[in-house]
Motif scaffolding. Structure first.
Motif, PDB file in Angstrom:
ATOM      1  N   ALA A   1       0.843  -1.197   0.000  1.00 51.22           N
ATOM      2  CA  ALA A   1       0.000   0.000   0.000  1.00 51.22           C
ATOM      3  C   ALA A   1       0.872   1.237   0.000  1.00 51.22           C
ATOM      4  N   VAL A   2       0.335   2.321  -0.509  1.00 53.55           N
ATOM      5  CA  VAL A   2       1.015   3.613  -0.491  1.00 53.55           C
ATOM      6  C   VAL A   2      -0.041   4.710  -0.455  1.00 53.55           C
ATOM      7  N   ALA A   3       0.290   5.841   0.180  1.00 52.31           N
ATOM      8  CA  ALA A   3      -0.635   6.969   0.283  1.00 52.31           C
ATOM      9  C   ALA A   3      -0.085   8.157  -0.493  1.00 52.31           C
ATOM     10  N   ILE A   4      -0.958   8.824  -1.248  1.00 48.57           N
ATOM     11  CA  ILE A   4      -0.582   9.989  -2.045  1.00 48.57           C
ATOM     12  C   ILE A   4      -1.569  11.118  -1.766  1.00 48.57           C
ATOM     13  N   GLN A   5      -1.046  12.343  -1.643  1.00 48.42           N
ATOM     14  CA  GLN A   5      -1.910  13.498  -1.381  1.00 48.42           C
ATOM     15  C   GLN A   5      -2.721  13.854  -2.625  1.00 48.42           C
ATOM     16  N   LEU A   6      -3.996  14.191  -2.421  1.00 46.23           N
ATOM     17  CA  LEU A   6      -4.868  14.612  -3.519  1.00 46.23           C
ATOM     18  C   LEU A   6      -6.010  15.456  -2.975  1.00 46.23           C
ATOM     19  N   ASN A   7      -6.280  16.570  -3.629  1.00 49.58           N
ATOM     20  CA  ASN A   7      -7.483  17.353  -3.348  1.00 49.58           C
ATOM     21  C   ASN A   7      -8.401  17.194  -4.553  1.00 49.58           C
ATOM     22  N   VAL A   8      -9.459  16.404  -4.412  1.00 47.13           N
ATOM     23  CA  VAL A   8     -10.336  16.117  -5.554  1.00 47.13           C
ATOM     24  C   VAL A   8     -11.090  17.357  -6.037  1.00 47.13           C
TER      25      VAL A   8
END
Length: 255
Positions: A58-65
């Protein structure tokens, strides 16, 4: 078995609430997970750790939809991560989950509130999916998260529910147009769930909680893990012939 690549799911808003449970349920089904977070990186990393304990990557990535102009750079990050963490160049399933609610009567809803709902729940999901398709394998799937509020009405949710109604219509068009790539598109529509969504009202307001339980056939309010397992099911071969469907997961609200 060593050479068999796991399927990969991308879950937006996967650091908390329903999204977290979706990510964990997907991992329990043997999928690897890319999850996005808006601002709480620490929360997201905790979820990554929980998924790794389940034996998946697993990996987490920043995103503002809400900022569709950021999607190109986001998918550059996704492509980099797919290579470095998963040793591949594409993923298989997209879960459009990220979102916030607005609770405001129709007469007092502002243009700014409506614009925010459009940007997050409709425009965001529309263009994120459009750009995701270049990085998705054929034969995978998309799960769009809607709401029970498209079938029944609770005063105060006109703007939010309208956007979810738009996503439900969009999903049918996506299913039709992506059929040639064997990509299935389905909707999961949760009922009222005990999370911090909308200020945690369903979870923390005892009177509201009891009222919802009373209008639900199974006699209680939903919990986050009631939803995650259904999303995970749709991202497996068990659901290979389920397409363009709206699956309400509400315990039977307002029947």
């Amino acid at each position: 078995m060593e050479n068999k690549k796991n399927k990969i799911a991308l879950v937006t808003g996967g650091s908390r609430g329903l999204g977290k449970e979706m990510a964990l349920s997907l991992a329990k089904k043997g999928l690897d997970v890319v999850l996005t977070y808006h601002s709480k990186k620490e929360e997201a990393e905790v979820v990554v750790g929980e998924i790794e304990k389940l034996g998946q990557k697993a990996v987490a990535i920043q995103l503002n939809v809400a900022e569709s102009s950021s999607f190109d750079s986001f998918f550059q990050n996704v492509t980099t991560v797919l290579k470095s963490t998963f040793n591949t160049d594409k993923f298989d399933f997209l879960v459009n989950n990220a979102g916030v609610g607005v609770h405001e009567g129709f007469l007092t809803t502002t243009e700014a509130q409506v614009d925010n709902m459009v940007n997050i729940h409709f425009k965001g999901a529309f263009f994120l999916t459009q750009k995701a398709l270049a990085v998705m394998n054929d034969g995978g799937g998309i799960v769009n998260i809607s709401s029970g509020l498209t079938r029944f009405s609770f005063p105060g949710y006109a703007a939010y529910a309208s956007m979810k109604g738009a996503i439900e219509t969009l999903s049918k068009y996506q299913a039709k147009e992506l059929g040639e790539r064997k990509i299935r598109v389905n909707i999961v529509a949760p009922g009222a769930i005990e999370t911090d969504f909308g200020g945690g009202a369903v979870r923390d307001n005892e009177q509201l909680n009891q009222m919802i339980a009373a209008m639900t056939a199974l006699g209680r309010v939903g919990l986050p893990d009631d939803i995650g397992s259904v999303v995970a099911f749709l991202c497996t071969d068990d659901a290979k012939w389920v397409n363009a469907q709206r699956i309400e997961v509400s315990g039977g609200m307002n029947l």
